[in-house]
Design an enzyme around this catalytic site. Structure first.
Site, PDB file in Angstrom:
ATOM      1  N   HIS A  23       0.864  -1.193   0.000  1.00  0.00           N
ATOM      2  CA  HIS A  23       0.000   0.000   0.000  1.00  0.00           C
ATOM      3  C   HIS A  23       0.897   1.238   0.000  1.00  0.00           C
ATOM      4  O   HIS A  23       0.819   2.067   0.914  1.00  0.00           O
ATOM      5  CB  HIS A  23      -0.918   0.050   1.246  1.00  0.00           C
ATOM      6  CG  HIS A  23      -1.972  -0.999   1.284  1.00  0.00           C
ATOM      7  ND1 HIS A  23      -2.504  -1.479   2.461  1.00  0.00           N
ATOM      8  CD2 HIS A  23      -2.621  -1.639   0.293  1.00  0.00           C
ATOM      9  CE1 HIS A  23      -3.415  -2.388   2.189  1.00  0.00           C
ATOM     10  NE2 HIS A  23      -3.514  -2.500   0.879  1.00  0.00           N
ATOM     11  N   HIS A  79     -11.663  -7.465  -7.389  1.00  0.00           N
ATOM     12  CA  HIS A  79     -11.257  -6.312  -6.591  1.00  0.00           C
ATOM     13  C   HIS A  79     -10.339  -5.456  -7.458  1.00  0.00           C
ATOM     14  O   HIS A  79      -9.480  -6.001  -8.151  1.00  0.00           O
ATOM     15  CB  HIS A  79     -10.505  -6.865  -5.373  1.00  0.00           C
ATOM     16  CG  HIS A  79      -9.925  -5.879  -4.430  1.00  0.00           C
ATOM     17  ND1 HIS A  79     -10.474  -4.659  -4.157  1.00  0.00           N
ATOM     18  CD2 HIS A  79      -8.816  -5.973  -3.646  1.00  0.00           C
ATOM     19  CE1 HIS A  79      -9.723  -4.036  -3.262  1.00  0.00           C
ATOM     20  NE2 HIS A  79      -8.714  -4.805  -2.940  1.00  0.00           N
ATOM     21  N   GLU A  81      -8.089  -3.142  -6.571  1.00  0.00           N
ATOM     22  CA  GLU A  81      -6.794  -2.681  -6.078  1.00  0.00           C
ATOM     23  C   GLU A  81      -5.695  -3.297  -6.956  1.00  0.00           C
ATOM     24  O   GLU A  81      -5.780  -4.471  -7.349  1.00  0.00           O
ATOM     25  CB  GLU A  81      -6.606  -3.060  -4.604  1.00  0.00           C
ATOM     26  CG  GLU A  81      -5.520  -2.227  -3.955  1.00  0.00           C
ATOM     27  CD  GLU A  81      -5.542  -2.275  -2.424  1.00  0.00           C
ATOM     28  OE1 GLU A  81      -6.280  -3.077  -1.838  1.00  0.00           O
ATOM     29  OE2 GLU A  81      -4.785  -1.492  -1.831  1.00  0.00           O
ATOM     30  N   ASP A  83      -2.798  -4.508  -6.849  1.00  0.00           N
ATOM     31  CA  ASP A  83      -2.031  -5.733  -6.623  1.00  0.00           C
ATOM     32  C   ASP A  83      -2.749  -6.943  -7.231  1.00  0.00           C
ATOM     33  O   ASP A  83      -2.133  -7.981  -7.433  1.00  0.00           O
ATOM     34  CB  ASP A  83      -1.733  -5.969  -5.138  1.00  0.00           C
ATOM     35  CG  ASP A  83      -2.922  -5.823  -4.227  1.00  0.00           C
ATOM     36  OD1 ASP A  83      -3.823  -5.022  -4.528  1.00  0.00           O
ATOM     37  OD2 ASP A  83      -2.972  -6.515  -3.192  1.00  0.00           O
ATOM     38  N   HIS A 145     -11.932  -5.917   1.671  1.00  0.00           N
ATOM     39  CA  HIS A 145     -11.880  -4.724   2.478  1.00  0.00           C
ATOM     40  C   HIS A 145     -12.189  -3.430   1.716  1.00  0.00           C
ATOM     41  O   HIS A 145     -12.088  -2.346   2.285  1.00  0.00           O
ATOM     42  CB  HIS A 145     -10.469  -4.607   3.080  1.00  0.00           C
ATOM     43  CG  HIS A 145      -9.401  -4.356   2.050  1.00  0.00           C
ATOM     44  ND1 HIS A 145      -8.598  -3.244   2.104  1.00  0.00           N
ATOM     45  CD2 HIS A 145      -9.029  -5.011   0.937  1.00  0.00           C
ATOM     46  CE1 HIS A 145      -7.755  -3.263   1.084  1.00  0.00           C
ATOM     47  NE2 HIS A 145      -8.014  -4.321   0.376  1.00  0.00           N
ATOM     48  N   ASP A 164      -9.307 -10.635  -1.053  1.00  0.00           N
ATOM     49  CA  ASP A 164      -8.339 -10.351   0.019  1.00  0.00           C
ATOM     50  C   ASP A 164      -8.655 -11.054   1.349  1.00  0.00           C
ATOM     51  O   ASP A 164      -7.763 -11.198   2.193  1.00  0.00           O
ATOM     52  CB  ASP A 164      -8.266  -8.838   0.275  1.00  0.00           C
ATOM     53  CG  ASP A 164      -7.344  -8.140  -0.707  1.00  0.00           C
ATOM     54  OD1 ASP A 164      -6.260  -8.662  -0.991  1.00  0.00           O
ATOM     55  OD2 ASP A 164      -7.713  -7.059  -1.188  1.00  0.00           O
ATOM     56  N   TYR A 192      -2.598  -9.157   9.057  1.00  0.00           N
ATOM     57  CA  TYR A 192      -3.418  -8.710   7.923  1.00  0.00           C
ATOM     58  C   TYR A 192      -4.791  -8.253   8.426  1.00  0.00           C
ATOM     59  O   TYR A 192      -5.277  -7.183   8.070  1.00  0.00           O
ATOM     60  CB  TYR A 192      -3.556  -9.875   6.930  1.00  0.00           C
ATOM     61  CG  TYR A 192      -4.069  -9.481   5.578  1.00  0.00           C
ATOM     62  CD1 TYR A 192      -3.181  -9.252   4.528  1.00  0.00           C
ATOM     63  CD2 TYR A 192      -5.421  -9.350   5.326  1.00  0.00           C
ATOM     64  CE1 TYR A 192      -3.636  -8.899   3.277  1.00  0.00           C
ATOM     65  CE2 TYR A 192      -5.886  -8.990   4.084  1.00  0.00           C
ATOM     66  CZ  TYR A 192      -4.989  -8.767   3.062  1.00  0.00           C
ATOM     67  OH  TYR A 192      -5.452  -8.405   1.821  1.00  0.00           O
ATOM     68  N   HIS A 225      -3.947 -13.472  -1.524  1.00  0.00           N
ATOM     69  CA  HIS A 225      -2.564 -13.375  -1.034  1.00  0.00           C
ATOM     70  C   HIS A 225      -2.249 -14.607  -0.190  1.00  0.00           C
ATOM     71  O   HIS A 225      -3.116 -15.092   0.560  1.00  0.00           O
ATOM     72  CB  HIS A 225      -2.360 -12.170  -0.108  1.00  0.00           C
ATOM     73  CG  HIS A 225      -2.495 -10.841  -0.776  1.00  0.00           C
ATOM     74  ND1 HIS A 225      -1.585 -10.362  -1.682  1.00  0.00           N
ATOM     75  CD2 HIS A 225      -3.433  -9.879  -0.647  1.00  0.00           C
ATOM     76  CE1 HIS A 225      -1.955  -9.156  -2.075  1.00  0.00           C
ATOM     77  NE2 HIS A 225      -3.082  -8.844  -1.479  1.00  0.00           N
TER      78      HIS A 225
HETATM   79 FE1  FEO Z   1      -7.019  -4.966  -1.425  1.00  0.00          FE
HETATM   80 FE2  FEO Z   1      -4.639  -7.288  -1.933  1.00  0.00          FE
HETATM   81  O1  FEO Z   1      -5.626  -5.801  -2.380  1.00  0.00           O
END
Ligand code: FEO
Length: 396
Positions: A23, A79, A81, A83, A145, A164, A192, A225
């Site tokens: 992040h 998602h 984001e 990553d 999230h 996530d 996490y 992840h």
């Molecule tokens: Fe919310 Fe692993 O990205």
């Protein structure tokens, strides 16, 4: 190295051994991370999630070991984001006619990131998509999230892909939970949760209840992840239920910063008071401690005791980021207390108590303020503060 995680379901993600900040620079990742992407072969070929953009070529190479990427029919973006969605432009370059399946909120966030005229198919909880012999069922998981997160369930293989949720930042070439060190795994999983999901704990509890009520057979939980849960996969769901309930351990964290050791001596005396009450504690020096690790410890513990000298009528700046986190993460069921040293004005404890009030953390002992270096009676007041907090911890 691609891995078949269930029949015709392949992990095609990337292990990032080197990343130490996530992040941007907000989150420490001492053990690296993985960006998990999953390829499902049926009459249609489906890719669930991509990887962080710089690793797109590796994703494509992994996909190529199974199929020509041009043959992808569906790309599920759980998602936006980057990553997980960062590889989308490259994937869509190879498979421009693939349908991009997103949650309703995901359409907005994926479009907002890439501004591309891809063929989107927004879905909502309960929507099913036949891909041949098996179906995909989608479950929106808003605020686990981001507003757009979504779970994807593959019937016939009983695989629940959870974006996530249930993941960790943990680089390993082993893919499954039964292959790795359990202590490391859970250290990363709770870190996490504590640093990312805590503010949404009420929504986490509700979502878990909703998913469990569906009574879906689940053989594998595959997050985006870290490791994939195949041995007793629901163990991580039970852990999330426990963490979302925020019932802290009967223990304390003392966080301080210091310029010339006065506040450190006070922290240690407070620890003696806690010890006298039989309450375990950990002391962290804010200036030299990892912020996210400290937040994880605070998440676990009942009492948060914070100390700072007064600098320019305020706090030492090393303390303030964590106060911001305490507010944002909305930790529940805590108690607090403040302490500090000063030379000529002494506002630090007032600021700390104001922060506790903002965070809705009740202060359970009168703050201790010591002028210059603490005298024996100052340290006695610190021990008394520790004892009082200890009693509150035991009572809670
Ligand atoms: Fe919310 Fe692993 O990205």
């Amino acid at each position: 190295m691609i891995t078949e995680i269930a029949k015709d379901v392949y992990w095609v993600g990337v292990v990032d051994w080197a990343i130490r900040k996530f992040h941007g620079f907000e989150l420490s990742t001492h053990r690296g991370s993985t960006y998990n992407a999953y390829l499902i072969k049926d009459e249609k070929t489906v890719l669930v999630d991509t990887v962080w953009g710089p690793f797109s070529d590796r994703l494509i190479a992994n996909i190529r070991e199974i199929i020509d990427p041009a043959k992808l029919d569906i790309v599920v973006a759980t998602h936006a984001e980057t990553d997980h969605s960062g590889g989308l432009p490259v994937v869509m370059h190879y498979a421009p006619n693939a349908t991009v399946v997103v949650s309703k909120r995901g359409r907005e966030s994926v479009e907002g990131h890439y501004h591309q005229p891809w063929k989107f198919q927004p879905v909502q909880t309960g929507d099913k998509l036949s891909i041949g012999k098996n179906d995909l069922t989608f479950i929106e998981a808003a605020m686990l999230h981001w507003p757009d997160n979504m779970f994807t369930y593959l019937s016939g293989r009983n695989v629940l892909i959870t974006s996530d949720a249930f993941g960790e930042h943990y680089a390993t070439d082993f893919r499954f939970n039964d292959q790795v060190d359990q202590e490391e795994l859970y250290e990363e999983a709770i870190k996490y949760y504590a640093n990312i999901l805590t503010p949404y704990s009420n929504m986490v509890s509700k979502k878990l209840a909703e998913v469990l009520a569906l009574n879906l057979p689940v053989d594998v939980i595959a997050p985006s992840h870290g490791i994939i849960w195949r041995k007793d996969p629901l163990q991580i769901v039970r852990k999330y239920q426990e963490w979302a309930a925020q019932k802290p351990e009967k223990s304390a964290v003392i966080l301080f910063d210091t310029m010339w050791n006065a506040t450190r001596l006070m922290a240690e005396a407070i620890g003696e008071g806690l010890f006298a009450e039989g309450v375990p504690y950990k002391i962290f020096h804010a200036a030299v401690s990892d912020r996210n690790d400290v937040l994880t410890e605070i998440f676990k513990t009942k009492a948060v005791i914070i100390g700072s000298p007064t600098l320019n009528q305020g706090l030492l700046p090393t303390i303030t980021p964590i106060l911001e986190d305490l507010k944002g993460l909305k930790f529940q069921n805590k108690v607090g207390a403040a302490f500090g040293s000063y030379g000529w004005s002494g506002e630090s404890i007032k600021h700390l108590e104001e922060h506790f009030a903002e965070c809705k953390i009740p202060v359970v002992a009168e703050a201790v303020l010591a002028k210059w270096q603490p005298k024996e009676d100052d340290l006695a007041r610190c021990r008394e503060l520790g004892r009082k907090v200890g009693l509150a911890v035991k009572a809670g």
